[in-house]
Motif scaffolding. Structure first.
Motif, PDB file in Angstrom:
ATOM      1  N   VAL A   1      47.149  27.752  44.969  1.00  0.00           N
ATOM      2  CA  VAL A   1      46.404  27.466  46.201  1.00  0.00           C
ATOM      3  C   VAL A   1      47.038  28.300  47.307  1.00  0.00           C
ATOM      4  CG1 VAL A   1      45.674  25.685  47.827  1.00  0.00           C
ATOM      5  CG2 VAL A   1      45.969  25.113  45.392  1.00  0.00           C
ATOM      6  N   SER A   2      46.247  29.204  47.881  1.00  0.00           N
ATOM      7  CA  SER A   2      46.782  30.092  48.911  1.00  0.00           C
ATOM      8  C   SER A   2      45.732  30.402  49.966  1.00  0.00           C
ATOM      9  CB  SER A   2      47.258  31.410  48.289  1.00  0.00           C
ATOM     10  OG  SER A   2      47.600  32.345  49.286  1.00  0.00           O
ATOM     11  N   PRO A   3      46.147  30.406  51.233  1.00  0.00           N
ATOM     12  CA  PRO A   3      45.210  30.805  52.291  1.00  0.00           C
ATOM     13  C   PRO A   3      44.825  32.280  52.181  1.00  0.00           C
ATOM     14  CG  PRO A   3      47.409  30.404  53.204  1.00  0.00           C
ATOM     15  CD  PRO A   3      47.440  29.988  51.774  1.00  0.00           C
ATOM     16  N   GLN A   4      45.597  33.070  51.449  1.00  0.00           N
ATOM     17  CA  GLN A   4      45.272  34.485  51.272  1.00  0.00           C
ATOM     18  C   GLN A   4      44.017  34.688  50.416  1.00  0.00           C
ATOM     19  OE1 GLN A   4      48.547  36.906  50.001  1.00  0.00           O
ATOM     20  NE2 GLN A   4      49.779  36.423  51.790  1.00  0.00           N
ATOM     21  N   PHE A   5      43.562  33.645  49.725  1.00  0.00           N
ATOM     22  CA  PHE A   5      42.348  33.741  48.911  1.00  0.00           C
ATOM     23  C   PHE A   5      41.082  33.549  49.744  1.00  0.00           C
ATOM     24  CE2 PHE A   5      45.053  31.899  45.266  1.00  0.00           C
ATOM     25  CZ  PHE A   5      45.526  33.157  44.925  1.00  0.00           C
ATOM     26  N   GLU A   6      41.243  33.138  50.985  1.00  0.00           N
ATOM     27  CA  GLU A   6      40.118  32.864  51.883  1.00  0.00           C
ATOM     28  C   GLU A   6      39.188  34.073  51.958  1.00  0.00           C
ATOM     29  OE1 GLU A   6      38.481  29.860  53.371  1.00  0.00           O
ATOM     30  OE2 GLU A   6      40.639  29.546  53.436  1.00  0.00           O
ATOM     31  N   GLY A   7      37.892  33.856  51.663  1.00  0.00           N
ATOM     32  CA  GLY A   7      36.886  34.907  51.785  1.00  0.00           C
ATOM     33  C   GLY A   7      36.893  35.935  50.667  1.00  0.00           C
ATOM     34  N   LYS A   8      37.719  35.729  49.649  1.00  0.00           N
ATOM     35  CA  LYS A   8      37.806  36.694  48.552  1.00  0.00           C
ATOM     36  C   LYS A   8      37.102  36.137  47.310  1.00  0.00           C
ATOM     37  CE  LYS A   8      41.991  39.016  50.066  1.00  0.00           C
ATOM     38  NZ  LYS A   8      42.112  38.393  51.360  1.00  0.00           N
ATOM     39  N   PRO A   9      36.383  37.011  46.587  1.00  0.00           N
ATOM     40  CA  PRO A   9      35.726  36.553  45.356  1.00  0.00           C
ATOM     41  C   PRO A   9      36.763  36.254  44.275  1.00  0.00           C
ATOM     42  CG  PRO A   9      35.388  38.915  45.658  1.00  0.00           C
ATOM     43  CD  PRO A   9      36.090  38.409  46.885  1.00  0.00           C
ATOM     44  N   LEU A  10      36.343  35.510  43.261  1.00  0.00           N
ATOM     45  CA  LEU A  10      37.235  35.070  42.190  1.00  0.00           C
ATOM     46  C   LEU A  10      37.977  36.233  41.533  1.00  0.00           C
ATOM     47  CD1 LEU A  10      38.217  32.666  40.466  1.00  0.00           C
ATOM     48  CD2 LEU A  10      36.286  33.113  38.945  1.00  0.00           C
ATOM     49  N   LEU A  11      37.271  37.302  41.222  1.00  0.00           N
ATOM     50  CA  LEU A  11      37.902  38.436  40.558  1.00  0.00           C
ATOM     51  C   LEU A  11      39.027  39.035  41.403  1.00  0.00           C
ATOM     52  CD1 LEU A  11      37.980  40.267  38.108  1.00  0.00           C
ATOM     53  CD2 LEU A  11      36.215  41.679  39.170  1.00  0.00           C
ATOM     54  N   GLN A  12      38.806  39.147  42.699  1.00  0.00           N
ATOM     55  CA  GLN A  12      39.841  39.689  43.584  1.00  0.00           C
ATOM     56  C   GLN A  12      41.052  38.748  43.654  1.00  0.00           C
ATOM     57  OE1 GLN A  12      38.401  40.850  47.437  1.00  0.00           O
ATOM     58  NE2 GLN A  12      40.360  41.717  48.053  1.00  0.00           N
ATOM     59  N   ARG A  13      40.800  37.450  43.655  1.00  0.00           N
ATOM     60  CA  ARG A  13      41.896  36.473  43.666  1.00  0.00           C
ATOM     61  C   ARG A  13      42.750  36.616  42.400  1.00  0.00           C
ATOM     62  NH1 ARG A  13      39.076  30.783  45.533  1.00  0.00           N
ATOM     63  NH2 ARG A  13      38.148  31.547  47.458  1.00  0.00           N
ATOM     64  N   HIS A  14      42.072  36.721  41.266  1.00  0.00           N
ATOM     65  CA  HIS A  14      42.794  36.854  39.994  1.00  0.00           C
ATOM     66  C   HIS A  14      43.581  38.159  39.948  1.00  0.00           C
ATOM     67  CE1 HIS A  14      40.571  33.646  37.424  1.00  0.00           C
ATOM     68  NE2 HIS A  14      40.887  33.213  38.623  1.00  0.00           N
ATOM     69  N   ARG A  15      43.007  39.215  40.504  1.00  0.00           N
ATOM     70  CA  ARG A  15      43.732  40.491  40.563  1.00  0.00           C
ATOM     71  C   ARG A  15      44.976  40.370  41.442  1.00  0.00           C
ATOM     72  NH1 ARG A  15      38.435  44.355  41.010  1.00  0.00           N
ATOM     73  NH2 ARG A  15      38.090  44.566  38.772  1.00  0.00           N
ATOM     74  N   MET A  16      44.878  39.609  42.513  1.00  0.00           N
ATOM     75  CA  MET A  16      46.050  39.399  43.379  1.00  0.00           C
ATOM     76  C   MET A  16      47.176  38.723  42.601  1.00  0.00           C
ATOM     77  SD  MET A  16      44.071  38.156  46.842  1.00  0.00           S
ATOM     78  CE  MET A  16      45.539  37.729  47.769  1.00  0.00           C
ATOM     79  N   VAL A  17      46.828  37.699  41.827  1.00  0.00           N
ATOM     80  CA  VAL A  17      47.821  36.987  41.012  1.00  0.00           C
ATOM     81  C   VAL A  17      48.380  37.924  39.939  1.00  0.00           C
ATOM     82  CG1 VAL A  17      48.176  35.092  39.378  1.00  0.00           C
ATOM     83  CG2 VAL A  17      46.848  34.704  41.463  1.00  0.00           C
ATOM     84  N   ASN A  18      47.499  38.655  39.273  1.00  0.00           N
ATOM     85  CA  ASN A  18      47.942  39.570  38.220  1.00  0.00           C
ATOM     86  C   ASN A  18      48.854  40.662  38.768  1.00  0.00           C
ATOM     87  OD1 ASN A  18      46.419  38.100  36.415  1.00  0.00           O
ATOM     88  ND2 ASN A  18      44.759  39.582  36.301  1.00  0.00           N
ATOM     89  N   THR A  19      48.553  41.171  39.945  1.00  0.00           N
ATOM     90  CA  THR A  19      49.401  42.189  40.571  1.00  0.00           C
ATOM     91  C   THR A  19      50.759  41.602  40.910  1.00  0.00           C
ATOM     92  OG1 THR A  19      47.480  43.352  41.448  1.00  0.00           O
ATOM     93  CG2 THR A  19      49.587  43.787  42.522  1.00  0.00           C
ATOM     94  N   CYS A  20      50.760  40.401  41.456  1.00  0.00           N
ATOM     95  CA  CYS A  20      52.011  39.721  41.814  1.00  0.00           C
ATOM     96  C   CYS A  20      52.902  39.535  40.589  1.00  0.00           C
ATOM     97  CB  CYS A  20      51.687  38.370  42.459  1.00  0.00           C
ATOM     98  SG  CYS A  20      53.117  37.346  42.833  1.00  0.00           S
ATOM     99  N   LEU A  21      52.292  39.207  39.465  1.00  0.00           N
ATOM    100  CA  LEU A  21      53.052  38.899  38.247  1.00  0.00           C
ATOM    101  C   LEU A  21      52.977  40.024  37.207  1.00  0.00           C
ATOM    102  CD1 LEU A  21      51.975  35.167  37.789  1.00  0.00           C
ATOM    103  CD2 LEU A  21      54.098  36.039  38.790  1.00  0.00           C
ATOM    104  N   ALA A  22      52.774  41.247  37.648  1.00  0.00           N
ATOM    105  CA  ALA A  22      52.593  42.372  36.719  1.00  0.00           C
ATOM    106  C   ALA A  22      53.727  42.485  35.705  1.00  0.00           C
ATOM    107  CB  ALA A  22      52.438  43.679  37.493  1.00  0.00           C
ATOM    108  N   GLU A  23      54.958  42.405  36.147  1.00  0.00           N
ATOM    109  CA  GLU A  23      56.104  42.530  35.233  1.00  0.00           C
ATOM    110  C   GLU A  23      56.177  41.341  34.277  1.00  0.00           C
ATOM    111  OE1 GLU A  23      58.237  45.130  34.663  1.00  0.00           O
ATOM    112  OE2 GLU A  23      56.752  46.123  35.929  1.00  0.00           O
ATOM    113  N   GLU A  24      55.952  40.149  34.801  1.00  0.00           N
ATOM    114  CA  GLU A  24      56.021  38.931  33.991  1.00  0.00           C
ATOM    115  C   GLU A  24      54.921  38.899  32.924  1.00  0.00           C
ATOM    116  OE1 GLU A  24      58.149  38.308  37.751  1.00  0.00           O
ATOM    117  OE2 GLU A  24      56.209  39.132  37.266  1.00  0.00           O
ATOM    118  N   LEU A  25      53.739  39.407  33.271  1.00  0.00           N
ATOM    119  CA  LEU A  25      52.618  39.368  32.329  1.00  0.00           C
ATOM    120  C   LEU A  25      52.862  40.251  31.105  1.00  0.00           C
ATOM    121  CD1 LEU A  25      49.584  39.253  34.785  1.00  0.00           C
ATOM    122  CD2 LEU A  25      50.451  37.418  33.334  1.00  0.00           C
TER     123      LEU A  25
END
Length: 86
Positions: free
Chosen positions: A40-64
């Protein structure tokens, strides 16, 4: 690097300014190779689902690279409040 639920939680909280993070290790033997995450993040405000998931995936790129399965749900604080009331 061993990926832990705490590590993922800390990174998402810090980098995505998450106000709530739920993480479940869904690996059969809890060996930290499969996770189910709610962010749950205010940074997801106004962003479509795919963009939100990309944000998470980018954040956790090394871990993934170490994780075999990763299921995520991304909500804004407003969506989270509405969901909790249901």
């Amino acid at each position: 690097m061993a990926v832990t639920a705490d590590h993922i939680r800390e990174k998402l909280t810090k980098e995505l300014v998450a106000v709530h993070v739920d993480i479940e290790d869904t690996s059969p033997n809890r060996c930290a190779t499969s996770f189910k995450v709610l962010v749950v993040s205010p940074q997801f405000e106004g962003k479509p689902l795919l963009q939100r998931h990309r944000m998470v995936n980018t954040c956790l790129a090394e871990e993934l690279k170490e994780i075999h399965a990763f299921e995520q749900k991304t909500l804004t604080p407003e969506q989270w409040e509405k969901q909790k009331q249901q």
